[in-house]
Design a protein around this motif. Structure first.
Motif, mmCIF file in Angstrom:
data_model
loop_
_atom_site.group_PDB
_atom_site.id
_atom_site.type_symbol
_atom_site.label_atom_id
_atom_site.label_comp_id
_atom_site.label_asym_id
_atom_site.label_seq_id
_atom_site.Cartn_x
_atom_site.Cartn_y
_atom_site.Cartn_z
ATOM 1 N N GLY A 226 11.603 55.353 15.622
ATOM 2 C CA GLY A 226 12.804 55.657 14.854
ATOM 3 C C GLY A 226 13.942 54.708 15.169
ATOM 4 O O GLY A 226 14.682 54.286 14.268
ATOM 5 N N ALA A 227 14.098 54.359 16.453
ATOM 6 C CA ALA A 227 15.156 53.414 16.834
ATOM 7 C C ALA A 227 14.905 52.043 16.223
ATOM 8 O O ALA A 227 15.841 51.382 15.743
ATOM 9 N N ALA A 228 13.651 51.598 16.220
ATOM 10 C CA ALA A 228 13.332 50.286 15.643
ATOM 11 C C ALA A 228 13.583 50.268 14.142
ATOM 12 O O ALA A 228 14.091 49.286 13.590
ATOM 13 N N VAL A 229 13.250 51.360 13.457
ATOM 14 C CA VAL A 229 13.516 51.448 12.015
ATOM 15 C C VAL A 229 15.016 51.417 11.754
ATOM 16 O O VAL A 229 15.496 50.723 10.843
ATOM 17 N N ALA A 230 15.784 52.164 12.557
ATOM 18 C CA ALA A 230 17.234 52.179 12.371
ATOM 19 C C ALA A 230 17.830 50.793 12.588
ATOM 20 O O ALA A 230 18.727 50.365 11.850
ATOM 21 N N LEU A 231 17.349 50.059 13.572
ATOM 22 C CA LEU A 231 17.852 48.712 13.821
ATOM 23 C C LEU A 231 17.450 47.762 12.699
ATOM 24 O O LEU A 231 18.205 46.844 12.350
ATOM 25 N N THR A 232 16.272 47.980 12.132
ATOM 26 C CA THR A 232 15.869 47.181 10.966
ATOM 27 C C THR A 232 16.865 47.370 9.826
ATOM 28 O O THR A 232 17.327 46.407 9.208
ATOM 29 N N GLY A 233 17.196 48.625 9.532
ATOM 30 C CA GLY A 233 18.156 48.910 8.475
ATOM 31 C C GLY A 233 19.562 48.470 8.820
ATOM 32 O O GLY A 233 20.345 48.120 7.931
ATOM 33 N N LEU A 234 19.902 48.489 10.100
ATOM 34 C CA LEU A 234 21.233 48.060 10.519
ATOM 35 C C LEU A 234 21.446 46.580 10.247
ATOM 36 O O LEU A 234 22.549 46.147 9.925
ATOM 37 N N LEU A 235 20.389 45.794 10.380
ATOM 38 C CA LEU A 235 20.486 44.354 10.121
ATOM 39 C C LEU A 235 20.441 44.053 8.631
ATOM 40 O O LEU A 235 20.979 43.041 8.180
ATOM 41 N N ASN A 236 19.763 44.897 7.858
ATOM 42 C CA ASN A 236 19.692 44.728 6.406
ATOM 43 C C ASN A 236 19.253 46.065 5.830
ATOM 44 O O ASN A 236 18.145 46.524 6.106
ATOM 45 N N ILE A 237 20.100 46.690 5.027
ATOM 46 C CA ILE A 237 19.778 48.043 4.563
ATOM 47 C C ILE A 237 18.486 48.075 3.769
ATOM 48 O O ILE A 237 17.795 49.091 3.752
ATOM 49 N N PHE A 238 18.115 46.955 3.131
ATOM 50 C CA PHE A 238 16.854 46.937 2.393
ATOM 51 C C PHE A 238 15.657 46.964 3.345
ATOM 52 O O PHE A 238 14.531 47.225 2.924
ATOM 53 N N GLY A 239 15.899 46.703 4.629
ATOM 54 C CA GLY A 239 14.835 46.815 5.613
ATOM 55 C C GLY A 239 14.309 48.231 5.761
ATOM 56 O O GLY A 239 13.192 48.441 6.249
ATOM 57 N N LEU A 240 15.095 49.223 5.321
ATOM 58 C CA LEU A 240 14.628 50.610 5.369
ATOM 59 C C LEU A 240 13.432 50.841 4.457
ATOM 60 O O LEU A 240 12.750 51.861 4.580
ATOM 61 N N LEU A 241 13.174 49.906 3.565
ATOM 62 C CA LEU A 241 11.987 50.042 2.710
ATOM 63 C C LEU A 241 10.696 49.954 3.516
ATOM 64 O O LEU A 241 9.621 50.264 2.996
ATOM 65 N N TRP A 281 4.678 65.215 10.230
ATOM 66 C CA TRP A 281 6.005 65.790 10.361
ATOM 67 C C TRP A 281 6.882 64.979 11.303
ATOM 68 O O TRP A 281 8.088 64.833 11.052
ATOM 69 N N ARG A 282 6.325 64.513 12.396
ATOM 70 C CA ARG A 282 7.152 63.769 13.354
ATOM 71 C C ARG A 282 7.619 62.446 12.756
ATOM 72 O O ARG A 282 8.755 62.020 12.980
ATOM 73 N N TRP A 283 6.738 61.795 12.018
ATOM 74 C CA TRP A 283 7.164 60.563 11.333
ATOM 75 C C TRP A 283 8.290 60.878 10.352
ATOM 76 O O TRP A 283 9.289 60.153 10.278
ATOM 77 N N LEU A 284 8.144 61.968 9.610
ATOM 78 C CA LEU A 284 9.169 62.343 8.644
ATOM 79 C C LEU A 284 10.488 62.655 9.347
ATOM 80 O O LEU A 284 11.573 62.258 8.879
ATOM 81 N N ALA A 285 10.413 63.304 10.489
ATOM 82 C CA ALA A 285 11.632 63.685 11.211
ATOM 83 C C ALA A 285 12.373 62.463 11.736
ATOM 84 O O ALA A 285 13.588 62.335 11.557
ATOM 85 N N VAL A 286 11.658 61.553 12.397
ATOM 86 C CA VAL A 286 12.350 60.385 12.970
ATOM 87 C C VAL A 286 12.800 59.432 11.866
ATOM 88 O O VAL A 286 13.838 58.766 12.004
ATOM 89 N N SER A 287 12.075 59.375 10.768
ATOM 90 C CA SER A 287 12.493 58.538 9.643
ATOM 91 C C SER A 287 13.785 59.067 9.033
ATOM 92 O O SER A 287 14.715 58.297 8.743
ATOM 93 N N ALA A 288 13.840 60.386 8.842
ATOM 94 C CA ALA A 288 15.061 60.994 8.302
ATOM 95 C C ALA A 288 16.228 60.781 9.254
ATOM 96 O O ALA A 288 17.362 60.521 8.811
ATOM 97 N N ALA A 289 15.969 60.874 10.556
ATOM 98 C CA ALA A 289 17.044 60.658 11.530
ATOM 99 C C ALA A 289 17.545 59.217 11.486
ATOM 100 O O ALA A 289 18.756 58.970 11.602
#
Length: 586
Positions: A226-241, A281-289
């Motif tokens: 989840g932290a790595a995904v958030a940092l991806t989006g922090l550098l470029n919001i389209f990275g959340l894809l 569920w855990r993937w969904l939870a950390v992704s939503a977070a």
């Protein structure tokens, strides 16, 4: 049974589960004697192999990406970086309230870096190079781990999953990492002072952590993911894809074979009590977070979406450019596409589409983000090829799996019996001949793009050349007009000669207005009053069609009217990439 923390795949856990006494005695079934497999690989050697699989691509990417890193000119986006990070932290935050909020984290990071190593072209690009080196390592690690989860449950004694002595996971990881490390656009973004390389690094880390978290199931892996995904989006919001890609991967994971063997199914259940196929569920939870944590950034991006108003609706040319950019050149599209298809075939036919195989990881990663952006762009244009640059490692993984599949296929043909004279039975090379030929073709096709990508011509603007043109021809009292006014950025990459020109249309400087380029006066009468006594005017424009732009605003029209009214004519015109410099004089 407690599951030890190792870097082994599910098949190793399966063997451990199968080895435990269960109270049942299997009936004795006569079997033919098996041919002895290759000798067991010592644990220390396996550890060294794992490290080399990661370290070699990292070293190669460092050399390839670092060669001539300071040679290409800065271009306008890098000029924005240089200008923004030269401000104080407070001034950067003030800027983000008006513009470029999506790059705020990158600007703050680079502000710290610039305080240590400066703002030269090399210094601006070093963090991007470091990010691509790390991305190459995680590309290799991701491919190796995904391939380790596809190994048959009962390989030959001491073997590595092929029955022919090939270490399929290590080979897949190494080839994938090297394909990424030598990709032309790995070099391009490693030599760019923008956040795309760092975004790619975190997207690759997130994908690797998905491979650790999904079979294991423990929260520490999921939280890291989840932290790595958030940092991806922090550098470029389209990275959340990347989340859309990972969601498809998890849907594909139990599609066929489940875990292909009873031992592997037991291992899947043994890993933290988790069953393959259960809703993630855990993937969904950390992704939503991760998305929720970025909500303030997403809201700011929504308020500043006028900054991408220049994006057009996609055309066939945009799709063609996406293919050639991802591959590295038009000539590389076909061979890499064939290798990618080979990776799909290996996952489906040779490995029975076992969960989390390289194709299940790489194909959604390669396809989903650009597909979604392109689809949305037919309604609201948001797609640009740089925004999906974080998908480059996926092609390397898919092609690396295809190249490994070619070697595995050749190992089961008469080619495997070919040996050079004098090597005896321990030196088969025939299985490697098709792969060596493919690698030779790729190397020949990569040489040209790798050289071209380092040239200033590969950047949209040649700001170094533009600065040199002005420096060689400017005279005291010269005035500068930027058309449109946002083209002031073209003078900030190498600013010295531009600072000596009188910018009479400027209202507030970039820092005073907390913007990237400053603000322009809005009164034609005031501009006319400042124009008194002007004898020479530089008009700075920048357009991808290399044509002088039609004045689109009232102030731009007033600038051209003043030139005509003063009887000034064109006495020189120069092109520096997309930058056009026109000198008017009497």
């Amino acid at each position: 049974m407690a599951v030890a923390e190792t870097d082994l795949g599910l098949e190793d856990l399966a063997a451990a589960v199968a080895a435990e006494p269960s109270g049942r005695v299997a009936p004795s079934v006569p079997r033919r004697p098996e041919r002895p497999g290759p000798p067991a690989v010592p644990r220390g050697r396996r550890r060294w192999i794992r490290w080399l699989v990661v370290a070699v691509p990292m070293a190669v990417s460092g050399v390839v990406g670092g060669y001539q890193i300071g040679s290409p000119t800065l271009w306008r986006d890098e000029a924005y970086t240089k200008d923004a990070i030269g401000r104080s932290a407070g001034q950067i935050f003030a800027l983000l309230g008006h513009q470029d909020a999506v790059h705020g984290a990158y600007y703050l990071l680079m502000h710290v870096v610039a305080g240590v190593i400066g703002t030269s072209a090399t210094a601006l690009r070093l963090p991007s190079l470091g990010a691509m080196v790390i991305a190459a390592g995680f590309t290799a690690a991701t491919a190796r781990r995904a391939a380790s989860l596809t190994r048959p449950p009962s390989p030959a004694p001491g073997g590595t999953g092929t029955g022919r002595g090939l270490d399929v996971p290590a080979l897949t990881g190494l080839l994938s990492g090297l394909l990424f490390a030598t990709a032309p656009y790995m070099t391009y973004y490693a030599q760019m002072g923008r956040p795309y390389a760092l975004e790619t690094m975190f997207a690759t880390i997130a994908t690797y952590l998905l491979l650790r978290a999904w079979p294991d199931g423990r929260w520490r892996w999921w939280l890291g993911y989840g932290a790595a995904v958030a940092l991806t989006g922090l550098l470029n919001i389209f990275g959340l894809l990347i989340l859309a890609a990972h969601g498809v991967t998890l849907l594909l994971a139990p599609a066929r074979g489940q875990l292909a063997a009873t031992g592997q199914a037991a291992a899947g259940q043994a890993a933290a009590g988790r069953r393959i196929g259960r809703f993630p569920w855990r993937w969904l939870a950390v992704s939503a977070a991760a998305v929720a944590a970025l909500f303030p950034l997403l809201a700011a991006a929504g308020r500043q979406q006028h900054q991408i108003a220049w994006l057009p609706r996609p055309t066939f040319g945009a799709i063609e450019r996406l293919l050639s950019t991802t591959a590295g050149s038009r000539d590389l599209v076909l061979p890499l596409a064939l290798l990618a298809l080979g990776g799909l075939a290996a996952a489906w036919l040779a490995d029975g589409w076992r969960p989390l195989n390289p194709a299940a990881i790489a194909l959604p990663w390669l396809v989903m983000p650009p597909f979604l952006l392109l689809a949305v762009s037919f309604v609201k244009p948001v797609y640009y090829v740089r925004y999906v640059e974080f998908c480059l490692p996926a092609l390397a993984i898919l092609a690396g799996a295809g190249l490994t599949g070619l070697i595995r296929l050749a190992a089961r043909t008469p080619l495997a019996r070919l040996r050079p004279a004098g090597l005896g039975p321990a030196g088969p090379v025939g299985a490697w001949l098709p792969a060596v030929l493919v690698i030779a073709v790729l190397a020949a096709l990569l040489a040209g793009p790798q050289q071209a990508i380092r040239q200033s011509a590969a950047r949209p603007d040649d700001l170094r050349k533009a600065s040199a043109i002005v420096a060689a021809r400017e005279q005291p009292g010269d005035v500068v007009f930027y058309i449109p006014f946002g083209m002031r950025v073209l003078g900030t990459g190498y600013p010295a000669p531009f600072l000596r020109l009188r910018d009479i249309a400027l209202n507030k400087s970039a820092i005073a207005s907390a913007t990237l380029t400053g603000t322009e006066i809005t009164s034609p009468a005031e501009l006319k009053g400042r124009f008194t006594g002007v004898r020479r005017v530089w008009v700075v424009t920048g357009a991808s069609n290399y044509k002088f732009p039609e004045p689109g605003t009232r102030m731009d029209q007033e600038k051209m009217a003043l030139l005509a009214g003063a009887g000034l004519r064109v006495i020189g015109r120069w092109q520096a990439g997309e930058v056009m410099l026109t000198l008017y004089g009497s």
